[in-house]
Design a protein around this motif. Structure first.
Motif, mmCIF file in Angstrom:
data_model
loop_
_atom_site.group_PDB
_atom_site.id
_atom_site.type_symbol
_atom_site.label_atom_id
_atom_site.label_comp_id
_atom_site.label_asym_id
_atom_site.label_seq_id
_atom_site.Cartn_x
_atom_site.Cartn_y
_atom_site.Cartn_z
ATOM 1 N N SER A 43 0.825 -1.208 0.000
ATOM 2 C CA SER A 43 0.000 0.000 0.000
ATOM 3 C C SER A 43 0.860 1.260 0.000
ATOM 4 N N ALA A 44 0.521 2.202 -0.899
ATOM 5 C CA ALA A 44 1.211 3.482 -0.918
ATOM 6 C C ALA A 44 1.002 4.225 0.389
ATOM 7 N N GLU A 45 -0.174 4.057 0.979
ATOM 8 C CA GLU A 45 -0.456 4.700 2.261
ATOM 9 C C GLU A 45 0.435 4.139 3.364
ATOM 10 N N THR A 46 0.689 2.825 3.336
ATOM 11 C CA THR A 46 1.579 2.212 4.336
ATOM 12 C C THR A 46 2.983 2.790 4.220
ATOM 13 N N ILE A 47 3.461 2.930 2.998
ATOM 14 C CA ILE A 47 4.808 3.483 2.792
ATOM 15 C C ILE A 47 4.851 4.940 3.245
ATOM 16 N N LYS A 48 3.806 5.692 2.902
ATOM 17 C CA LYS A 48 3.779 7.105 3.292
ATOM 18 C C LYS A 48 3.757 7.263 4.805
ATOM 19 N N LYS A 49 3.005 6.405 5.485
ATOM 20 C CA LYS A 49 2.853 6.519 6.934
ATOM 21 C C LYS A 49 4.064 5.989 7.691
ATOM 22 N N TYR A 50 4.624 4.841 7.239
ATOM 23 C CA TYR A 50 5.682 4.180 8.015
ATOM 24 C C TYR A 50 7.062 4.218 7.355
ATOM 25 N N SER A 51 7.150 4.573 6.077
ATOM 26 C CA SER A 51 8.355 4.579 5.237
ATOM 27 C C SER A 51 8.625 3.177 4.694
ATOM 28 N N VAL A 52 9.475 3.117 3.660
ATOM 29 C CA VAL A 52 9.765 1.827 3.027
ATOM 30 C C VAL A 52 10.528 0.891 3.965
ATOM 31 N N VAL A 53 11.220 1.463 4.942
ATOM 32 C CA VAL A 53 11.956 0.642 5.914
ATOM 33 C C VAL A 53 11.121 0.571 7.178
ATOM 34 N N THR A 87 13.433 -5.646 4.025
ATOM 35 C CA THR A 87 13.574 -4.254 3.628
ATOM 36 C C THR A 87 14.437 -3.579 4.685
ATOM 37 N N GLY A 88 15.284 -2.663 4.250
ATOM 38 C CA GLY A 88 16.173 -2.047 5.222
ATOM 39 C C GLY A 88 17.026 -0.969 4.610
ATOM 40 N N ASN A 89 17.895 -0.436 5.421
ATOM 41 C CA ASN A 89 18.761 0.661 5.016
ATOM 42 C C ASN A 89 20.212 0.200 5.137
ATOM 43 N N ALA A 90 20.785 -0.215 4.013
ATOM 44 C CA ALA A 90 22.160 -0.711 4.025
ATOM 45 C C ALA A 90 23.188 0.414 3.961
ATOM 46 N N GLY A 91 22.748 1.640 3.610
ATOM 47 C CA GLY A 91 23.668 2.768 3.552
ATOM 48 C C GLY A 91 24.353 2.869 2.199
ATOM 49 N N THR A 147 13.829 7.527 4.037
ATOM 50 C CA THR A 147 13.400 6.980 5.314
ATOM 51 C C THR A 147 14.103 7.701 6.446
ATOM 52 N N ASP A 148 13.462 7.688 7.602
ATOM 53 C CA ASP A 148 14.095 8.294 8.765
ATOM 54 C C ASP A 148 14.869 7.268 9.588
ATOM 55 N N LYS A 149 14.884 6.028 9.127
ATOM 56 C CA LYS A 149 15.605 4.979 9.852
ATOM 57 C C LYS A 149 17.101 5.108 9.605
ATOM 58 N N SER A 150 17.887 4.844 10.622
ATOM 59 C CA SER A 150 19.340 4.975 10.508
ATOM 60 C C SER A 150 19.921 3.834 9.686
ATOM 61 N N GLU A 181 10.626 -9.049 12.414
ATOM 62 C CA GLU A 181 11.615 -8.657 13.415
ATOM 63 C C GLU A 181 12.452 -7.492 12.908
ATOM 64 N N GLU A 182 12.858 -6.637 13.856
ATOM 65 C CA GLU A 182 13.725 -5.493 13.541
ATOM 66 C C GLU A 182 15.146 -5.811 14.000
ATOM 67 N N PHE A 183 16.131 -5.431 13.181
ATOM 68 C CA PHE A 183 17.535 -5.628 13.521
ATOM 69 C C PHE A 183 18.314 -4.365 13.200
ATOM 70 N N ASN A 184 19.394 -4.173 13.938
ATOM 71 C CA ASN A 184 20.341 -3.094 13.628
ATOM 72 C C ASN A 184 21.695 -3.743 13.374
#
Length: 414
Positions: A320-330, A355-359, A365-368, A385-388
């Motif tokens: 959903s485009a709304e899901t991405i807009k609300k929560y971001s792709v990550v 999905t994630g932010n490999a840099g 996204t606002d995720k680091s 699950e979320e991982f850093n």
């Protein structure tokens, strides 16, 4: 019996090519009971080669050299070896010339006089006929040390090692047996495993060694035994393997590289008659590549999507485009919708989505950097699950692949 491997070539030292020859030679020597004491890479310089040969002779009983046997001026290995053995006489081998001419005739290439040099060997050398190329190998024996010079072209070197060098070494020396058993573990770090098996490791006999071989998401535990009686060694090492199984039952997938997570996942899916699909963003298809690396994967792996952008997540997976807009792709929400989308499209029992932010940048996204979400869903269960995984980019991607496979495996063994 110990050996040293010397690779010659500036192209190795500057990183232009990767030295796979030493890896192959080391593996093959080990199989016949020869331990590799040292691997040395040196430049195409005569004095450097002479120094390396002398130092190796003082250390080991077998010296294997690769590279520098071509017909051009930059190939100086033969000249340096002849100087090392104080051998100024070259012998021309007609059978080598005939072989080279035959190879060139097959490709309609004229024989040139420069090629004749490859058929000329120092008089102290024993010819090792190279059936796969133009440069023959050379065998020397002096002061209780064997010196073997081989071409650097990998397939030529492999042919000579397999068919010429190993049989001659086995004839020349009485060799011990070396036996390895490698146990594959996942989901626990090297230090954690070491702490759990410390007492076991402290009580190992002197002829059995334990090595830790860590990589992303897994640690291989290699037991090595060396001795004269093969049957006793095999009995002892099998007993030690059984002890490790008792100490680490929940993190062991099996023995050797044949028990990788992707192989065990495939076996479990086949046993349960289930199928799986993948939806990947930051990993770019690496999870899929791991799964299909197992022969027979087509019986349980239906396929996958690499949806690197928000648009492809929406258009191909129905996120959903709304899901991405609300929560971001990550986000957990997007990872879950990706998994549901691919599972529905390909009609599988299980689905993996990442999905994630490999840099190095954070993009939309606002995720680091390093934040990753992994979703694994089945017909009756959903896990997100979320991982850093920190930095750098390569580490994030590799750890994502390993962790995704680990989660799937844990679900399948339940």
């Amino acid at each position: 019996m110990q050996a040293e491997i010397i690779t010659i070539g500036d192209e190795i030292l500057i990183g232009q090519i990767v030295d796979t020859n030493s890896q192959f030679i080391g593996q093959q020597l080990n199989k016949i009971g020869v331990s590799v004491y040292q691997i040395t890479s040196i430049q195409d310089d005569e004095q450097h080669i002479l120094n390396a040969l002398k130092e190796a002779q003082d250390r080991v009983g077998i010296v294997i050299i690769t590279g520098g046997l071509g017909p051009t001026k930059d190939d100086i290995t033969k000249k340096a070896i002849a100087k090392f053995f104080n051998d100024n006489k070259l012998i021309e081998y007609p059978e080598v010339i005939a072989h080279i001419k035959g190879l060139f005739q097959k490709i309609n290439h004229p024989f040139k006089e420069i090629q004749r040099y490859q058929a000329q060997l120092p008089s102290k050398a024993t010819l090792l006929m190279n059936n796969f190329g133009t440069a023959p190998g050379m065998w020397f024996y002096e002061n209780k040390t064997v010196f073997v010079s081989l071409p650097g072209v990998p397939y030529e070197m492999k042919g000579l090692i397999t068919h010429k060098v190993l049989p001659k070494i086995q004839q020349q020396f009485k060799l011990p047996f070396i036996i390895h058993k490698t146990i594959m573990t996942y989901g626990a770090g090297e230090s954690s495993i070491a702490e759990r098996i410390e007492e076991f490791e402290n009580n190992l006999p002197s002829y059995i060694k334990l090595a830790y071989l860590p990589s992303f998401g897994k640690v291989r535990l290699r037991l090595s035994a060396k001795g004269e009686d093969k049957e006793i060694l095999e009995t002892e090492i099998n007993e030690k393997v059984a002890e490790i199984y008792q100490l680490l039952p929940e993190i062991i997938t099996g023995l050797d590289d044949d028990s990788s997570l992707e192989k065990r996942i495939g076996e479990l899916l086949q046993k349960k008659n289930k199928t799986i699909s993948t939806a990947e963003s930051l990993t770019g298809g690496q999870i899929s590549a791991n799964l299909v690396s197992v022969p027979g994967a087509s019986t349980y792996y239906k396929g996958g999507f690499v949806t690197y952008s928000a648009e492809t997540k929406i258009n191909l997976l129905g996120v959903s485009a709304e899901t991405i807009k609300k929560y971001s792709v990550v986000s957990k929400e997007v990872a879950l919708e990706m998994a549901k989308g691919v599972k529905a499209k390909l009609q599988t029992n299980y689905a993996i989505a990442v999905t994630g932010n490999a840099g190095p940048t954070t993009d939309l996204t606002d995720k680091s950097v390093g934040i990753v979400y992994i979703a694994v869903i089945s017909d009756d269960k959903e896990i997100v699950e979320e991982f850093n995984f920190g930095q750098p980019r390569e580490k994030v991607i590799n750890r994502t692949v390993s962790k995704a496979l680990e989660i799937v495996y844990k679900e399948l063994v339940l």
